[in-house]
Design a protein around this motif. Structure first.
Motif, mmCIF file in Angstrom:
data_model
loop_
_atom_site.group_PDB
_atom_site.id
_atom_site.type_symbol
_atom_site.label_atom_id
_atom_site.label_comp_id
_atom_site.label_asym_id
_atom_site.label_seq_id
_atom_site.Cartn_x
_atom_site.Cartn_y
_atom_site.Cartn_z
ATOM 1 N N TRP A 156 -2.808 -4.512 -5.237
ATOM 2 C CA TRP A 156 -2.933 -4.789 -3.807
ATOM 3 C C TRP A 156 -3.887 -5.925 -3.442
ATOM 4 C CZ3 TRP A 156 -7.851 -4.419 -1.897
ATOM 5 C CH2 TRP A 156 -8.759 -3.600 -2.587
ATOM 6 N N THR A 157 -4.613 -6.488 -4.398
ATOM 7 C CA THR A 157 -5.629 -7.481 -4.042
ATOM 8 C C THR A 157 -5.056 -8.786 -3.494
ATOM 9 O OG1 THR A 157 -5.749 -8.019 -6.418
ATOM 10 C CG2 THR A 157 -7.486 -6.616 -5.515
ATOM 11 N N SER A 158 -3.761 -9.010 -3.630
ATOM 12 C CA SER A 158 -3.146 -10.205 -3.031
ATOM 13 C C SER A 158 -2.541 -9.907 -1.661
ATOM 14 C CB SER A 158 -2.055 -10.768 -3.958
ATOM 15 O OG SER A 158 -0.995 -9.837 -4.113
ATOM 16 N N TRP A 159 -2.607 -8.651 -1.219
ATOM 17 C CA TRP A 159 -2.056 -8.285 0.075
ATOM 18 C C TRP A 159 -2.951 -8.798 1.211
ATOM 19 C CZ3 TRP A 159 -0.623 -2.341 -0.469
ATOM 20 C CH2 TRP A 159 0.287 -2.189 -1.530
ATOM 21 N N HIS A 160 -2.349 -8.883 2.406
ATOM 22 C CA HIS A 160 -3.098 -9.254 3.610
ATOM 23 C C HIS A 160 -2.973 -8.134 4.640
ATOM 24 C CE1 HIS A 160 -3.914 -13.287 2.147
ATOM 25 N NE2 HIS A 160 -2.650 -13.341 1.743
ATOM 26 N N ALA A 161 -3.730 -8.256 5.701
ATOM 27 C CA ALA A 161 -3.803 -7.185 6.693
ATOM 28 C C ALA A 161 -2.456 -6.870 7.329
ATOM 29 C CB ALA A 161 -4.812 -7.556 7.778
ATOM 30 N N ASP A 162 -1.541 -7.840 7.360
ATOM 31 C CA ASP A 162 -0.248 -7.603 7.995
ATOM 32 C C ASP A 162 0.789 -7.023 7.040
ATOM 33 O OD1 ASP A 162 0.051 -9.848 6.429
ATOM 34 O OD2 ASP A 162 0.969 -11.098 7.987
ATOM 35 N N ASP A 163 0.409 -6.751 5.792
ATOM 36 C CA ASP A 163 1.338 -6.123 4.854
ATOM 37 C C ASP A 163 1.598 -4.686 5.319
ATOM 38 O OD1 ASP A 163 2.367 -4.658 2.483
ATOM 39 O OD2 ASP A 163 1.962 -6.547 1.448
ATOM 40 N N PRO A 164 2.857 -4.301 5.512
ATOM 41 C CA PRO A 164 3.148 -2.955 6.034
ATOM 42 C C PRO A 164 2.679 -1.834 5.120
ATOM 43 C CG PRO A 164 5.155 -4.043 5.281
ATOM 44 C CD PRO A 164 4.084 -5.089 5.299
ATOM 45 N N ARG A 165 2.469 -2.125 3.846
ATOM 46 C CA ARG A 165 1.994 -1.096 2.923
ATOM 47 C C ARG A 165 0.516 -0.780 3.136
ATOM 48 N NH1 ARG A 165 3.981 -4.197 -2.360
ATOM 49 N NH2 ARG A 165 3.105 -5.866 -1.040
ATOM 50 N N TRP A 166 -0.193 -1.729 3.744
ATOM 51 C CA TRP A 166 -1.636 -1.525 3.969
ATOM 52 C C TRP A 166 -1.817 -0.859 5.334
ATOM 53 C CZ3 TRP A 166 -5.278 -1.787 0.404
ATOM 54 C CH2 TRP A 166 -6.600 -1.608 0.816
ATOM 55 N N ARG A 167 -1.722 0.458 5.331
ATOM 56 C CA ARG A 167 -1.835 1.173 6.603
ATOM 57 C C ARG A 167 -2.652 2.444 6.423
ATOM 58 N NH1 ARG A 167 2.897 3.500 10.669
ATOM 59 N NH2 ARG A 167 1.449 4.179 12.292
ATOM 60 N N THR A 168 -3.707 2.521 7.204
ATOM 61 C CA THR A 168 -4.533 3.720 7.240
ATOM 62 C C THR A 168 -4.609 4.197 8.685
ATOM 63 O OG1 THR A 168 -5.896 3.071 5.340
ATOM 64 C CG2 THR A 168 -6.839 4.675 6.846
ATOM 65 N N GLN A 169 -4.162 5.411 8.923
ATOM 66 C CA GLN A 169 -4.324 6.017 10.245
ATOM 67 C C GLN A 169 -5.809 6.261 10.477
ATOM 68 O OE1 GLN A 169 -1.842 6.766 12.355
ATOM 69 N NE2 GLN A 169 -3.006 7.863 13.915
ATOM 70 N N VAL A 170 -6.300 6.027 11.686
ATOM 71 C CA VAL A 170 -7.717 6.250 11.991
ATOM 72 C C VAL A 170 -7.844 7.356 13.029
ATOM 73 C CG1 VAL A 170 -9.855 5.238 12.850
ATOM 74 C CG2 VAL A 170 -8.294 3.853 11.460
ATOM 75 N N LEU A 171 -8.660 8.352 12.702
ATOM 76 C CA LEU A 171 -8.934 9.468 13.610
ATOM 77 C C LEU A 171 -10.434 9.543 13.835
ATOM 78 C CD1 LEU A 171 -8.394 12.051 15.184
ATOM 79 C CD2 LEU A 171 -8.247 13.278 13.004
ATOM 80 N N ASP A 172 -10.873 9.258 15.063
ATOM 81 C CA ASP A 172 -12.289 9.332 15.427
ATOM 82 C C ASP A 172 -12.558 10.705 16.031
ATOM 83 O OD1 ASP A 172 -14.862 9.074 16.510
ATOM 84 O OD2 ASP A 172 -14.567 6.952 16.956
ATOM 85 N N THR A 173 -13.405 11.484 15.376
ATOM 86 C CA THR A 173 -13.674 12.848 15.836
ATOM 87 C C THR A 173 -14.827 12.934 16.833
ATOM 88 O OG1 THR A 173 -15.192 13.309 13.985
ATOM 89 C CG2 THR A 173 -12.850 13.763 13.634
ATOM 90 N N THR A 174 -15.423 11.803 17.191
ATOM 91 C CA THR A 174 -16.548 11.800 18.125
ATOM 92 C C THR A 174 -16.142 12.396 19.472
ATOM 93 O OG1 THR A 174 -17.334 9.755 17.089
ATOM 94 C CG2 THR A 174 -18.339 10.378 19.184
#
Length: 209
Positions: A156-174
């Motif tokens: 993955w080190t050649s991937w960029h932020a717009d690569d669809p495989r690079w996706r992390t859902q973010v949940l803020d519990t604050t």
């Protein structure tokens, strides 16, 4: 399929994993710290344990069961684990919380255990997680430097932020009720399962090639 709740300490990962997993079928729930954590556990240990849990997920996969795992390994470490491409699918969610809340939770959970420098390290790790979730190019050295030799970072080190495989859902519990966060994790799992069944999940079998 492997579902991973990641993030720095005291964001609520483990509580959410077991609560959400208990409401779903065909899913096993585990926390990385179930395994005895040695004194001075380091990056090498975390990465070796990531591979161990990936293999555990493969065992569940053979039985038609998903694994919901809570722990601190981010998306980049999971994808670089030697056996990760054998998984049918991967989905990652960053469970986050405001820094002030994290500091208060650390102090309450382990009174007197952490000095200011150690707490600052947890806060810094949380800040890195947030940027890593958005962009694979953000400070990859944090996990790659002095890493376990078996890790396959080239995936993955050649991937960029717009690569669809690079996706992390973010949940803020604050400032969120635990029940609301549990519902959100449950809904996220359902959505990822549906996307996988429809052939629309980028991190499904074959992503590494």
């Amino acid at each position: 399929m492997l579902f991973k709740l990641t993030g720095s300490s005291c964001s609520g990962k483990t509580i959410l994993a077991f609560a959400a997993g208990g409401q779903l079928g065909k899913i096993a729930v585990h926390d990385v710290d179930e395994v005895d954590v040695p004194e001075g556990a380091d990056r090498h240990w975390r990465q070796r344990m990531t591979e161990m849990w990936v293999r555990r997920a493969l065992d569940y996969q053979d039985r038609g069961i998903d694994l919901l795992l809570s722990g601190q390994s981010p998306l980049g470490e999971l994808l670089a684990a030697p056996s990760a491409p054998l998984l049918d699918a991967i989905a990652v969610c960053l469970v986050d919380v405001a820094d002030l809340v994290r500091r208060a939770r650390l102090a309450k959970r382990d009174p007197g255990r952490w000095d200011p420098k150690a707490i600052d390290a947890y806060i810094g790790w949380a800040a890195w997680h947030r940027q890593h979730a958005l962009d694979p190019c953000h400070r990859p050295d944090v996990i790659i430097g002095n890493s376990w030799s078996e890790m396959a970072w080239h995936r993955w080190t050649s991937w960029h932020a717009d690569d669809p495989r690079w996706r992390t859902q973010v949940l803020d519990t604050t400032d969120r009720p635990v029940t609301a966060s549990v519902d959100q994790v449950e809904q996220w799992i359902i959505e990822q399962r549906d996307a996988h069944q429809a052939g629309q999940l980028p991190l499904s079998h074959g992503w590494a090639s």
